[in-house]
Design a protein around this motif. Structure first.
Motif, PDB file in Angstrom:
ATOM      1  N   ILE A 169       0.844  -1.207   0.000  1.00 48.79           N
ATOM      2  CA  ILE A 169       0.000   0.000   0.000  1.00 48.79           C
ATOM      3  C   ILE A 169       0.878   1.255   0.000  1.00 48.79           C
ATOM      4  N   PHE A 170       1.938   1.223   0.811  1.00 49.05           N
ATOM      5  CA  PHE A 170       2.862   2.365   0.879  1.00 49.05           C
ATOM      6  C   PHE A 170       3.485   2.630  -0.498  1.00 49.05           C
ATOM      7  N   ALA A 171       3.973   1.568  -1.135  1.00 45.82           N
ATOM      8  CA  ALA A 171       4.639   1.744  -2.428  1.00 45.82           C
ATOM      9  C   ALA A 171       3.666   2.232  -3.495  1.00 45.82           C
ATOM     10  N   ILE A 172       2.440   1.714  -3.449  1.00 46.29           N
ATOM     11  CA  ILE A 172       1.454   2.138  -4.453  1.00 46.29           C
ATOM     12  C   ILE A 172       1.082   3.612  -4.246  1.00 46.29           C
ATOM     13  N   CYS A 173       1.022   4.050  -3.002  1.00 48.08           N
ATOM     14  CA  CYS A 173       0.739   5.473  -2.749  1.00 48.08           C
ATOM     15  C   CYS A 173       1.859   6.336  -3.327  1.00 48.08           C
ATOM     16  N   LEU A 174       3.104   5.883  -3.150  1.00 51.93           N
ATOM     17  CA  LEU A 174       4.218   6.640  -3.735  1.00 51.93           C
ATOM     18  C   LEU A 174       4.143   6.623  -5.253  1.00 51.93           C
ATOM     19  N   LEU A 175       3.734   5.468  -5.810  1.00 53.02           N
ATOM     20  CA  LEU A 175       3.558   5.392  -7.262  1.00 53.02           C
ATOM     21  C   LEU A 175       2.514   6.416  -7.704  1.00 53.02           C
ATOM     22  N   ALA A 209      -4.148   9.230 -11.098  1.00 59.86           N
ATOM     23  CA  ALA A 209      -3.266   8.688 -10.058  1.00 59.86           C
ATOM     24  C   ALA A 209      -4.093   8.133  -8.904  1.00 59.86           C
ATOM     25  N   ALA A 210      -5.150   8.864  -8.519  1.00 57.03           N
ATOM     26  CA  ALA A 210      -5.989   8.407  -7.410  1.00 57.03           C
ATOM     27  C   ALA A 210      -6.687   7.105  -7.767  1.00 57.03           C
ATOM     28  N   ILE A 211      -7.179   7.009  -9.012  1.00 60.33           N
ATOM     29  CA  ILE A 211      -7.881   5.782  -9.425  1.00 60.33           C
ATOM     30  C   ILE A 211      -6.917   4.596  -9.408  1.00 60.33           C
ATOM     31  N   ILE A 212      -5.685   4.842  -9.874  1.00 63.67           N
ATOM     32  CA  ILE A 212      -4.696   3.756  -9.893  1.00 63.67           C
ATOM     33  C   ILE A 212      -4.396   3.305  -8.463  1.00 63.67           C
ATOM     34  N   VAL A 213      -4.206   4.270  -7.573  1.00 64.15           N
ATOM     35  CA  VAL A 213      -3.903   3.902  -6.180  1.00 64.15           C
ATOM     36  C   VAL A 213      -5.056   3.107  -5.581  1.00 64.15           C
ATOM     37  N   ILE A 214      -6.283   3.602  -5.787  1.00 67.88           N
ATOM     38  CA  ILE A 214      -7.444   2.913  -5.202  1.00 67.88           C
ATOM     39  C   ILE A 214      -7.593   1.518  -5.803  1.00 67.88           C
ATOM     40  N   GLY A 215      -7.413   1.445  -7.132  1.00 66.83           N
ATOM     41  CA  GLY A 215      -7.540   0.151  -7.803  1.00 66.83           C
ATOM     42  C   GLY A 215      -6.573  -0.875  -7.248  1.00 66.83           C
ATOM     43  N   TYR A 216      -5.315  -0.469  -7.085  1.00 64.26           N
ATOM     44  CA  TYR A 216      -4.307  -1.417  -6.609  1.00 64.26           C
ATOM     45  C   TYR A 216      -4.491  -1.765  -5.140  1.00 64.26           C
ATOM     46  N   ILE A 217      -4.682  -0.739  -4.309  1.00 63.82           N
ATOM     47  CA  ILE A 217      -4.691  -1.069  -2.865  1.00 63.82           C
ATOM     48  C   ILE A 217      -6.008  -1.711  -2.447  1.00 63.82           C
TER      49      ILE A 217
END
Lengths: 230, 266
Positions: A169-175, A209-217
Protein backbone atom coordinates in the motif's frame (compact mmCIF):
# COMPACT_ATOMS: atom_id res chain seq x y z
CA UNK A 1 36.84 38.77 -17.97
CA UNK A 2 35.98 35.57 -19.69
CA UNK A 3 37.27 34.15 -22.91
CA UNK A 4 35.51 31.56 -25.00
CA UNK A 5 36.40 28.53 -27.06
CA UNK A 6 34.27 26.87 -29.70
CA UNK A 7 33.72 23.17 -29.26
CA UNK A 8 32.34 20.74 -31.81
CA UNK A 9 29.44 18.52 -30.89
CA UNK A 10 28.85 14.82 -31.43
CA UNK A 11 26.68 12.95 -33.92
CA UNK A 12 22.96 13.51 -34.10
CA UNK A 13 21.88 10.66 -31.82
CA UNK A 14 24.66 11.38 -29.34
CA UNK A 15 23.78 15.06 -29.28
CA UNK A 16 20.17 14.14 -28.54
CA UNK A 17 21.09 11.77 -25.70
CA UNK A 18 23.71 14.07 -24.17
CA UNK A 19 21.28 16.98 -24.18
CA UNK A 20 19.20 17.52 -21.06
CA UNK A 21 16.15 18.10 -23.24
CA UNK A 22 16.77 14.89 -25.20
CA UNK A 23 17.13 12.85 -22.01
CA UNK A 24 13.90 14.29 -20.67
CA UNK A 25 12.16 13.23 -23.89
CA UNK A 26 13.55 9.70 -23.38
CA UNK A 27 12.26 9.81 -19.80
CA UNK A 28 8.84 10.98 -20.99
CA UNK A 29 8.48 8.24 -23.58
CA UNK A 30 9.74 5.46 -21.32
CA UNK A 31 7.57 6.85 -18.53
CA UNK A 32 4.54 6.71 -20.81
CA UNK A 33 5.27 3.05 -21.59
CA UNK A 34 5.56 2.19 -17.90
CA UNK A 35 2.37 4.12 -17.20
CA UNK A 36 0.51 2.02 -19.79
CA UNK A 37 1.85 -1.10 -18.09
CA UNK A 38 0.62 0.15 -14.72
CA UNK A 39 -2.88 0.57 -16.16
CA UNK A 40 -2.87 -2.82 -17.87
CA UNK A 41 -1.49 -4.59 -14.81
CA UNK A 42 -4.16 -3.05 -12.61
CA UNK A 43 -6.97 -4.10 -14.93
CA UNK A 44 -5.53 -7.63 -14.97
CA UNK A 45 -5.13 -7.74 -11.20
CA UNK A 46 -8.65 -6.58 -10.48
CA UNK A 47 -9.88 -9.89 -11.88
CA UNK A 48 -9.11 -11.26 -8.43
CA UNK A 49 -12.56 -10.01 -7.44
CA UNK A 50 -14.08 -12.35 -10.01
CA UNK A 51 -12.75 -15.38 -8.22
CA UNK A 52 -9.95 -17.90 -8.29
CA UNK A 53 -10.72 -19.44 -11.70
CA UNK A 54 -10.88 -16.15 -13.53
CA UNK A 55 -7.56 -14.84 -12.16
CA UNK A 56 -5.73 -18.13 -12.63
CA UNK A 57 -7.07 -18.43 -16.18
CA UNK A 58 -5.72 -14.94 -16.88
CA UNK A 59 -2.33 -15.95 -15.48
CA UNK A 60 -2.29 -19.06 -17.64
CA UNK A 61 -3.27 -17.02 -20.68
CA UNK A 62 -0.30 -14.68 -20.17
CA UNK A 63 2.11 -17.58 -19.68
CA UNK A 64 0.81 -19.39 -22.75
CA UNK A 65 1.74 -16.33 -24.84
CA UNK A 66 5.41 -17.01 -24.26
CA UNK A 67 7.06 -14.99 -27.06
CA UNK A 68 4.82 -11.90 -26.91
CA UNK A 69 5.07 -11.95 -23.11
CA UNK A 70 8.85 -11.91 -23.22
CA UNK A 71 8.79 -9.24 -25.93
CA UNK A 72 6.67 -7.02 -23.70
CA UNK A 73 8.88 -7.79 -20.71
CA UNK A 74 11.99 -6.92 -22.71
CA UNK A 75 10.48 -3.60 -23.77
CA UNK A 76 9.46 -2.81 -20.20
CA UNK A 77 12.89 -3.70 -18.81
CA UNK A 78 14.52 -1.54 -21.49
CA UNK A 79 12.13 1.29 -20.60
CA UNK A 80 12.94 0.97 -16.89
CA UNK A 81 16.68 0.89 -17.55
CA UNK A 82 16.56 3.94 -19.83
CA UNK A 83 14.27 5.80 -17.43
CA UNK A 84 16.66 5.16 -14.55
CA UNK A 85 19.88 5.89 -16.44
CA UNK A 86 18.49 9.19 -17.71
CA UNK A 87 17.25 10.10 -14.21
CA UNK A 88 20.55 9.31 -12.53
CA UNK A 89 22.59 11.19 -15.10
CA UNK A 90 20.30 14.21 -14.93
CA UNK A 91 20.26 14.12 -11.14
CA UNK A 92 24.06 14.12 -11.01
CA UNK A 93 24.07 17.01 -13.45
CA UNK A 94 21.58 18.90 -11.30
CA UNK A 95 23.70 18.34 -8.22
CA UNK A 96 26.72 19.74 -10.04
CA UNK A 97 24.66 22.69 -11.31
CA UNK A 98 24.42 24.12 -7.78
CA UNK A 99 27.67 23.36 -5.95
CA UNK A 100 26.92 25.86 -3.18
CA UNK A 101 23.41 25.65 -1.79
CA UNK A 102 21.20 28.29 -0.27
CA UNK A 103 21.00 28.89 3.45
CA UNK A 104 17.27 28.68 2.95
CA UNK A 105 15.01 28.22 -0.01
CA UNK A 106 11.21 28.20 -0.06
CA UNK A 107 9.12 26.25 -2.56
CA UNK A 108 6.33 28.56 -3.64
CA UNK A 109 4.95 27.14 -6.86
CA UNK A 110 5.55 23.39 -7.08
CA UNK A 111 3.60 20.34 -5.99
CA UNK A 112 4.79 18.03 -3.22
CA UNK A 113 4.70 15.17 -5.71
CA UNK A 114 6.98 16.93 -8.17
CA UNK A 115 9.58 17.72 -5.53
CA UNK A 116 9.70 14.14 -4.26
CA UNK A 117 10.13 12.32 -7.58
CA UNK A 118 13.70 11.40 -6.59
CA UNK A 119 12.32 9.63 -3.52
CA UNK A 120 9.17 8.07 -4.88
CA UNK A 121 10.97 6.61 -7.92
CA UNK A 122 13.66 4.54 -6.16
CA UNK A 123 11.25 3.32 -3.48
CA UNK A 124 8.81 2.15 -6.15
CA UNK A 125 11.72 0.43 -7.92
CA UNK A 126 12.67 -1.38 -4.71
CA UNK A 127 9.06 -2.41 -4.36
CA UNK A 128 8.88 -3.69 -7.95
CA UNK A 129 11.94 -5.89 -7.35
CA UNK A 130 10.42 -7.25 -4.15
CA UNK A 131 7.08 -7.72 -5.90
CA UNK A 132 8.63 -9.71 -8.77
CA UNK A 133 10.57 -11.91 -6.36
CA UNK A 134 7.40 -12.44 -4.37
CA UNK A 135 4.62 -13.08 -6.89
CA UNK A 136 6.36 -13.73 -10.20
CA UNK A 137 9.42 -15.75 -9.25
CA UNK A 138 8.21 -17.09 -5.90
CA UNK A 139 11.63 -16.61 -4.30
CA UNK A 140 10.50 -14.45 -1.39
CA UNK A 141 7.45 -16.19 0.06
CA UNK A 142 6.32 -14.54 3.28
CA UNK A 143 3.00 -16.40 3.51
CA UNK A 144 1.92 -19.96 2.78
CA UNK A 145 3.87 -21.99 0.22
CA UNK A 146 4.14 -20.57 -3.31
CA UNK A 147 2.13 -22.65 -5.77
CA UNK A 148 3.27 -22.17 -9.35
CA UNK A 149 0.26 -21.33 -11.49
CA UNK A 150 -2.15 -20.70 -8.62
CA UNK A 151 -1.99 -16.91 -8.80
CA UNK A 152 -5.01 -16.46 -6.59
CA UNK A 153 -3.53 -18.51 -3.76
CA UNK A 154 -0.16 -16.75 -4.00
CA UNK A 155 -1.71 -13.28 -3.91
CA UNK A 156 -4.14 -13.95 -1.08
CA UNK A 157 -1.69 -15.84 1.12
CA UNK A 158 0.92 -13.15 0.50
CA UNK A 159 -1.34 -10.25 1.43
CA UNK A 160 -2.52 -12.04 4.54
CA UNK A 161 0.93 -11.25 5.92
CA UNK A 162 0.30 -7.76 7.27
CA UNK A 163 3.69 -6.20 6.46
CA UNK A 164 3.48 -7.35 2.84
CA UNK A 165 0.18 -5.49 2.51
CA UNK A 166 1.48 -2.40 4.28
CA UNK A 167 4.60 -2.29 2.11
CA UNK A 168 2.43 -2.77 -0.96
CA UNK A 169 0.00 0.00 0.00
CA UNK A 170 2.86 2.36 0.88
CA UNK A 171 4.64 1.74 -2.43
CA UNK A 172 1.45 2.14 -4.45
CA UNK A 173 0.74 5.47 -2.75
CA UNK A 174 4.22 6.64 -3.73
CA UNK A 175 3.56 5.39 -7.26
CA UNK A 176 0.44 7.56 -7.20
CA UNK A 177 2.52 10.59 -6.24
CA UNK A 178 5.04 9.74 -8.95
CA UNK A 179 2.27 9.52 -11.55
CA UNK A 180 0.49 12.65 -10.32
CA UNK A 181 3.51 14.61 -11.55
CA UNK A 182 4.63 12.22 -14.28
CA UNK A 183 1.37 12.01 -16.19
CA UNK A 184 1.33 15.68 -17.08
CA UNK A 185 5.09 16.15 -17.02
CA UNK A 186 5.63 13.67 -19.86
CA UNK A 187 3.51 15.84 -22.12
CA UNK A 188 5.50 18.92 -21.12
CA UNK A 189 8.80 17.16 -21.80
CA UNK A 190 7.91 16.28 -25.38
CA UNK A 191 6.66 19.81 -25.87
CA UNK A 192 2.89 19.55 -25.51
CA UNK A 193 1.53 22.35 -23.37
CA UNK A 194 -1.65 24.21 -24.14
CA UNK A 195 -3.20 27.04 -22.13
CA UNK A 196 -6.59 25.35 -22.20
CA UNK A 197 -5.81 21.63 -22.06
CA UNK A 198 -2.78 21.53 -19.74
CA UNK A 199 -4.75 22.67 -16.65
CA UNK A 200 -7.29 19.95 -17.48
CA UNK A 201 -4.47 17.46 -17.92
CA UNK A 202 -3.06 18.39 -14.51
CA UNK A 203 -6.48 17.81 -12.94
CA UNK A 204 -6.83 14.54 -14.84
CA UNK A 205 -3.39 13.45 -13.62
CA UNK A 206 -4.56 13.74 -10.01
CA UNK A 207 -7.69 11.71 -10.73
CA UNK A 208 -5.91 9.06 -12.76
CA UNK A 209 -3.27 8.69 -10.06
CA UNK A 210 -5.99 8.41 -7.41
CA UNK A 211 -7.88 5.78 -9.42
CA UNK A 212 -4.70 3.76 -9.89
CA UNK A 213 -3.90 3.90 -6.18
CA UNK A 214 -7.44 2.91 -5.20
CA UNK A 215 -7.54 0.15 -7.80
CA UNK A 216 -4.31 -1.42 -6.61
CA UNK A 217 -4.69 -1.07 -2.87
CA UNK A 218 -8.25 -2.40 -2.98
CA UNK A 219 -6.67 -5.86 -3.34
CA UNK A 220 -4.55 -6.02 -0.15
CA UNK A 221 -7.25 -4.16 1.78
CA UNK A 222 -9.86 -6.67 0.67
CA UNK A 223 -7.58 -9.53 1.68
CA UNK A 224 -6.86 -7.97 5.07
CA UNK A 225 -10.58 -7.37 5.66
CA UNK A 226 -11.33 -10.96 4.69
CA UNK A 227 -13.45 -9.98 1.69
CA UNK A 228 -11.17 -11.98 -0.59
CA UNK A 229 -10.03 -15.26 0.90
CA UNK A 230 -8.80 -18.69 -0.06
CA UNK B 1 9.73 50.45 10.53
CA UNK B 2 12.52 48.33 11.97
CA UNK B 3 14.13 45.57 9.94
CA UNK B 4 17.19 43.37 10.19
CA UNK B 5 18.99 42.68 6.93
CA UNK B 6 21.04 39.50 7.06
CA UNK B 7 23.20 39.84 3.96
CA UNK B 8 25.68 37.47 2.36
CA UNK B 9 29.05 39.24 2.41
CA UNK B 10 31.87 37.81 0.32
CA UNK B 11 34.66 39.84 -1.27
CA UNK B 12 35.31 37.50 -4.19
CA UNK B 13 35.15 33.86 -5.19
CA UNK B 14 38.33 33.04 -3.26
CA UNK B 15 37.00 34.60 -0.06
CA UNK B 16 34.99 32.54 2.37
CA UNK B 17 31.68 34.33 2.66
CA UNK B 18 29.38 34.70 5.63
CA UNK B 19 26.11 36.32 6.58
CA UNK B 20 26.33 39.67 8.35
CA UNK B 21 23.32 41.11 10.17
CA UNK B 22 22.58 44.81 9.76
CA UNK B 23 19.82 46.21 11.98
CA UNK B 24 17.97 49.04 10.21
CA UNK B 25 16.30 51.46 12.60
CA UNK B 26 14.24 53.71 10.40
CA UNK B 27 13.05 52.07 7.18
CA UNK B 28 10.52 54.03 5.16
CA UNK B 29 7.79 51.56 4.09
CA UNK B 30 7.57 53.29 0.70
CA UNK B 31 11.20 52.56 -0.12
CA UNK B 32 12.05 49.79 -2.53
CA UNK B 33 14.31 46.94 -1.48
CA UNK B 34 17.17 48.48 -3.43
CA UNK B 35 16.61 51.90 -1.86
CA UNK B 36 16.76 50.19 1.50
CA UNK B 37 20.15 48.79 0.49
CA UNK B 38 21.16 52.28 -0.67
CA UNK B 39 20.37 53.64 2.79
CA UNK B 40 22.33 50.81 4.37
CA UNK B 41 25.27 51.47 2.05
CA UNK B 42 25.20 55.18 2.97
CA UNK B 43 25.62 54.32 6.63
CA UNK B 44 28.23 51.66 5.88
CA UNK B 45 30.23 54.18 3.85
CA UNK B 46 29.98 56.76 6.64
CA UNK B 47 31.23 54.15 9.09
CA UNK B 48 34.11 53.42 6.70
CA UNK B 49 32.92 49.91 5.90
CA UNK B 50 32.65 48.28 2.50
CA UNK B 51 29.17 48.87 1.01
CA UNK B 52 27.08 45.90 -0.09
CA UNK B 53 27.57 45.18 -3.79
CA UNK B 54 24.36 44.57 -5.73
CA UNK B 55 23.40 44.99 -9.36
CA UNK B 56 20.84 47.54 -10.46
CA UNK B 57 20.09 49.77 -13.40
CA UNK B 58 16.61 50.92 -14.42
CA UNK B 59 14.91 50.38 -11.05
CA UNK B 60 11.58 50.06 -12.78
CA UNK B 61 11.52 46.30 -13.25
CA UNK B 62 12.37 46.11 -16.93
CA UNK B 63 16.15 45.84 -17.27
CA UNK B 64 16.84 42.57 -15.48
CA UNK B 65 19.93 43.77 -13.65
CA UNK B 66 18.75 43.38 -10.09
CA UNK B 67 17.81 40.27 -8.23
CA UNK B 68 18.74 38.24 -5.17
CA UNK B 69 17.09 35.82 -2.81
CA UNK B 70 15.00 37.27 0.01
CA UNK B 71 14.13 34.71 2.69
CA UNK B 72 14.64 31.88 0.23
CA UNK B 73 12.51 33.29 -2.58
CA UNK B 74 14.00 34.86 -5.68
CA UNK B 75 13.00 38.55 -5.88
CA UNK B 76 11.20 38.27 -2.56
CA UNK B 77 7.67 37.43 -1.52
CA UNK B 78 5.71 39.47 -4.07
CA UNK B 79 4.80 37.65 -7.29
CA UNK B 80 5.76 39.16 -10.65
CA UNK B 81 8.01 41.73 -8.99
CA UNK B 82 11.72 42.44 -9.18
CA UNK B 83 13.55 43.50 -6.03
CA UNK B 84 13.75 47.08 -7.33
CA UNK B 85 9.95 47.20 -7.47
CA UNK B 86 9.47 45.44 -4.16
CA UNK B 87 8.50 48.02 -1.56
CA UNK B 88 9.30 47.56 2.10
CA UNK B 89 5.64 47.82 3.15
CA UNK B 90 5.29 44.17 2.14
CA UNK B 91 7.34 43.24 5.19
CA UNK B 92 6.30 43.46 8.80
CA UNK B 93 7.95 45.62 11.39
CA UNK B 94 10.75 43.67 13.05
CA UNK B 95 11.19 41.17 10.20
CA UNK B 96 14.56 39.66 9.45
CA UNK B 97 15.32 39.49 5.72
CA UNK B 98 17.94 37.01 4.55
CA UNK B 99 19.56 38.33 1.37
CA UNK B 100 21.57 35.84 -0.66
CA UNK B 101 22.93 35.91 -4.22
CA UNK B 102 21.72 33.56 -6.99
CA UNK B 103 23.52 30.28 -6.56
CA UNK B 104 24.36 28.25 -9.65
CA UNK B 105 27.48 26.76 -11.16
CA UNK B 106 26.70 28.58 -14.40
CA UNK B 107 26.53 31.90 -12.54
CA UNK B 108 30.05 32.29 -11.11
CA UNK B 109 30.15 34.36 -7.96
CA UNK B 110 31.49 37.92 -8.17
CA UNK B 111 30.86 39.83 -4.95
CA UNK B 112 28.25 40.02 -2.16
CA UNK B 113 24.96 39.82 -4.07
CA UNK B 114 26.45 39.93 -7.59
CA UNK B 115 26.96 36.94 -9.84
CA UNK B 116 28.19 36.69 -13.43
CA UNK B 117 25.23 35.98 -15.70
CA UNK B 118 27.03 36.08 -19.02
CA UNK B 119 25.98 32.48 -19.58
CA UNK B 120 22.64 34.00 -20.60
CA UNK B 121 24.33 36.24 -23.16
CA UNK B 122 26.05 33.25 -24.72
CA UNK B 123 22.74 31.36 -24.92
CA UNK B 124 21.17 34.32 -26.72
CA UNK B 125 24.19 34.60 -29.01
CA UNK B 126 23.87 30.90 -29.85
CA UNK B 127 20.37 31.62 -31.12
CA UNK B 128 21.89 33.48 -34.06
CA UNK B 129 20.12 35.61 -36.58
CA UNK B 130 16.57 36.01 -37.89
CA UNK B 131 16.23 36.22 -41.66
CA UNK B 132 14.84 39.58 -42.74
CA UNK B 133 14.77 41.20 -46.14
CA UNK B 134 17.16 44.08 -46.53
CA UNK B 135 16.22 47.25 -48.37
CA UNK B 136 13.24 49.37 -47.54
CA UNK B 137 11.31 48.79 -44.36
CA UNK B 138 8.55 46.26 -45.12
CA UNK B 139 4.95 47.40 -45.14
CA UNK B 140 3.22 47.08 -41.82
CA UNK B 141 1.23 43.85 -41.54
CA UNK B 142 2.71 42.50 -44.77
CA UNK B 143 3.00 39.20 -42.88
CA UNK B 144 -0.29 38.59 -41.06
CA UNK B 145 0.18 37.51 -37.43
CA UNK B 146 -2.84 36.60 -35.34
CA UNK B 147 -3.43 38.45 -32.10
CA UNK B 148 -3.14 35.23 -30.07
CA UNK B 149 0.22 34.40 -31.66
CA UNK B 150 1.45 37.96 -31.19
CA UNK B 151 0.44 37.73 -27.52
CA UNK B 152 2.32 34.46 -27.09
CA UNK B 153 5.42 35.98 -28.62
CA UNK B 154 5.11 39.08 -26.45
CA UNK B 155 4.64 37.02 -23.28
CA UNK B 156 7.85 35.17 -24.03
CA UNK B 157 9.68 38.31 -25.14
CA UNK B 158 8.90 39.91 -21.78
CA UNK B 159 11.84 37.97 -20.32
CA UNK B 160 14.36 40.42 -18.89
CA UNK B 161 17.05 37.81 -18.25
CA UNK B 162 17.33 38.47 -14.51
CA UNK B 163 18.18 34.86 -13.68
CA UNK B 164 15.51 34.34 -11.02
CA UNK B 165 14.31 31.19 -12.83
CA UNK B 166 17.75 29.61 -12.45
CA UNK B 167 18.01 30.80 -8.86
CA UNK B 168 14.62 29.39 -7.84
CA UNK B 169 15.00 26.09 -9.69
CA UNK B 170 16.11 23.26 -7.39
CA UNK B 171 18.13 21.99 -10.35
CA UNK B 172 19.54 25.42 -11.30
CA UNK B 173 18.10 24.90 -14.77
CA UNK B 174 17.84 27.69 -17.33
CA UNK B 175 14.91 26.12 -19.17
CA UNK B 176 12.49 29.01 -18.61
CA UNK B 177 15.01 31.58 -19.82
CA UNK B 178 16.10 29.56 -22.84
CA UNK B 179 12.50 28.59 -23.54
CA UNK B 180 11.44 32.23 -23.54
CA UNK B 181 14.25 33.16 -25.91
CA UNK B 182 13.39 30.25 -28.21
CA UNK B 183 9.64 30.80 -28.06
CA UNK B 184 9.42 34.53 -28.65
CA UNK B 185 10.91 33.97 -32.09
CA UNK B 186 9.70 30.54 -33.06
CA UNK B 187 5.97 31.25 -32.64
CA UNK B 188 6.18 34.06 -35.21
CA UNK B 189 6.36 33.51 -38.98
CA UNK B 190 9.50 35.66 -39.13
CA UNK B 191 11.22 33.39 -36.64
CA UNK B 192 10.13 30.10 -38.15
CA UNK B 193 12.83 30.15 -40.83
CA UNK B 194 15.66 29.33 -38.42
CA UNK B 195 13.49 27.72 -35.72
CA UNK B 196 15.14 24.28 -35.90
CA UNK B 197 18.71 25.46 -35.93
CA UNK B 198 17.98 27.99 -33.21
CA UNK B 199 16.40 25.49 -30.82
CA UNK B 200 19.25 23.01 -31.22
CA UNK B 201 21.93 25.66 -30.83
CA UNK B 202 20.39 27.35 -27.80
CA UNK B 203 19.68 24.08 -26.00
CA UNK B 204 23.24 22.92 -26.76
CA UNK B 205 24.67 26.16 -25.35
CA UNK B 206 22.39 25.95 -22.30
CA UNK B 207 23.77 22.48 -21.58
CA UNK B 208 27.33 23.59 -22.22
CA UNK B 209 27.00 26.28 -19.57
CA UNK B 210 26.41 23.67 -16.88
CA UNK B 211 22.83 24.49 -15.99
CA UNK B 212 20.71 21.67 -14.58
CA UNK B 213 17.78 20.10 -16.36
CA UNK B 214 14.10 20.94 -16.20
CA UNK B 215 11.95 18.65 -14.07
CA UNK B 216 8.75 20.56 -14.89
CA UNK B 217 8.05 21.52 -11.30
CA UNK B 218 7.27 25.20 -11.99
CA UNK B 219 9.22 27.09 -9.32
CA UNK B 220 10.71 29.27 -12.09
CA UNK B 221 7.43 30.66 -13.36
CA UNK B 222 6.38 31.38 -9.76
CA UNK B 223 9.30 33.75 -9.16
CA UNK B 224 9.56 35.13 -12.71
CA UNK B 225 9.03 38.90 -12.52
CA UNK B 226 7.33 38.69 -15.90
CA UNK B 227 5.29 35.55 -15.04
CA UNK B 228 6.54 33.77 -18.13
CA UNK B 229 4.52 30.55 -18.43
CA UNK B 230 5.89 26.99 -18.59
CA UNK B 231 4.52 26.84 -22.13
CA UNK B 232 7.73 28.42 -23.37
CA UNK B 233 9.66 25.41 -22.04
CA UNK B 234 7.30 23.07 -23.87
CA UNK B 235 7.85 25.16 -26.98
CA UNK B 236 11.60 24.75 -26.62
CA UNK B 237 11.23 21.00 -26.03
CA UNK B 238 8.97 20.65 -29.06
CA UNK B 239 11.25 22.66 -31.32
CA UNK B 240 14.25 20.69 -30.07
CA UNK B 241 12.48 17.35 -30.55
CA UNK B 242 11.27 18.18 -34.04
CA UNK B 243 14.61 19.61 -35.08
CA UNK B 244 16.46 16.57 -33.73
CA UNK B 245 14.30 14.30 -35.87
CA UNK B 246 14.45 16.21 -39.12
CA UNK B 247 17.70 18.13 -39.03
CA UNK B 248 19.98 17.57 -42.00
CA UNK B 249 22.88 19.94 -41.48
CA UNK B 250 25.84 19.79 -39.15
CA UNK B 251 25.19 19.58 -35.42
CA UNK B 252 25.19 22.78 -33.43
CA UNK B 253 28.50 24.08 -32.17
CA UNK B 254 28.73 25.53 -28.71
CA UNK B 255 30.95 28.03 -26.98
CA UNK B 256 32.79 26.72 -23.95
CA UNK B 257 32.88 29.35 -21.24
CA UNK B 258 36.39 29.89 -19.89
CA UNK B 259 36.82 32.14 -16.89
CA UNK B 260 40.31 33.34 -16.12
CA UNK B 261 39.51 33.57 -12.44
CA UNK B 262 39.25 30.31 -10.54
CA UNK B 263 35.88 28.76 -11.30
CA UNK B 264 35.74 27.21 -7.85
CA UNK B 265 32.45 29.17 -7.52
CA UNK B 266 32.28 30.67 -4.08
Amino acid sequence: MSTTAVSLRQSRAAAFWYSTTGKKIVMAITGAMLFLFVIGHMVGNLQIFEGREKLNAYGHLLHSLSEPLWAVRAVLIAAIVLHIIATVQLALRNKAARPVGYSRREAINSSYASRTMYWSGPIVLAFVIFHLLHLTAGIIVPGAAFIDGDVYHNVVSGFEVWWVSVWYIFAICLLGFHLRHGIWSMFQSVGLNHPRYTPLLKQAAIWIAAIIVIGYISIPISVLLGLVKE
Amino acid sequence: MKLTLKIWRQKNSNDKGAFVSYPMGNVNPDMSMLECLDVLNETLTERGEEPVAFEHDCREGICGSCGFMINGVAHGPERATTVCQLTMRHFKDGDELVLEPWRAHAFPFLKDLCVDRRAFDRIIAAGGYVSVSTGNAPDANAIPVGKDIADQAMDAAACIGCGACVAACPNAAAALFTGAKVAHLSVLPQGKVEADRRALAMVAQMNEEGFGNCTNIGECTGVCPKSIPLQVIARMNRDFFRASLKRRDEPATTITPVYDWKVKTQ
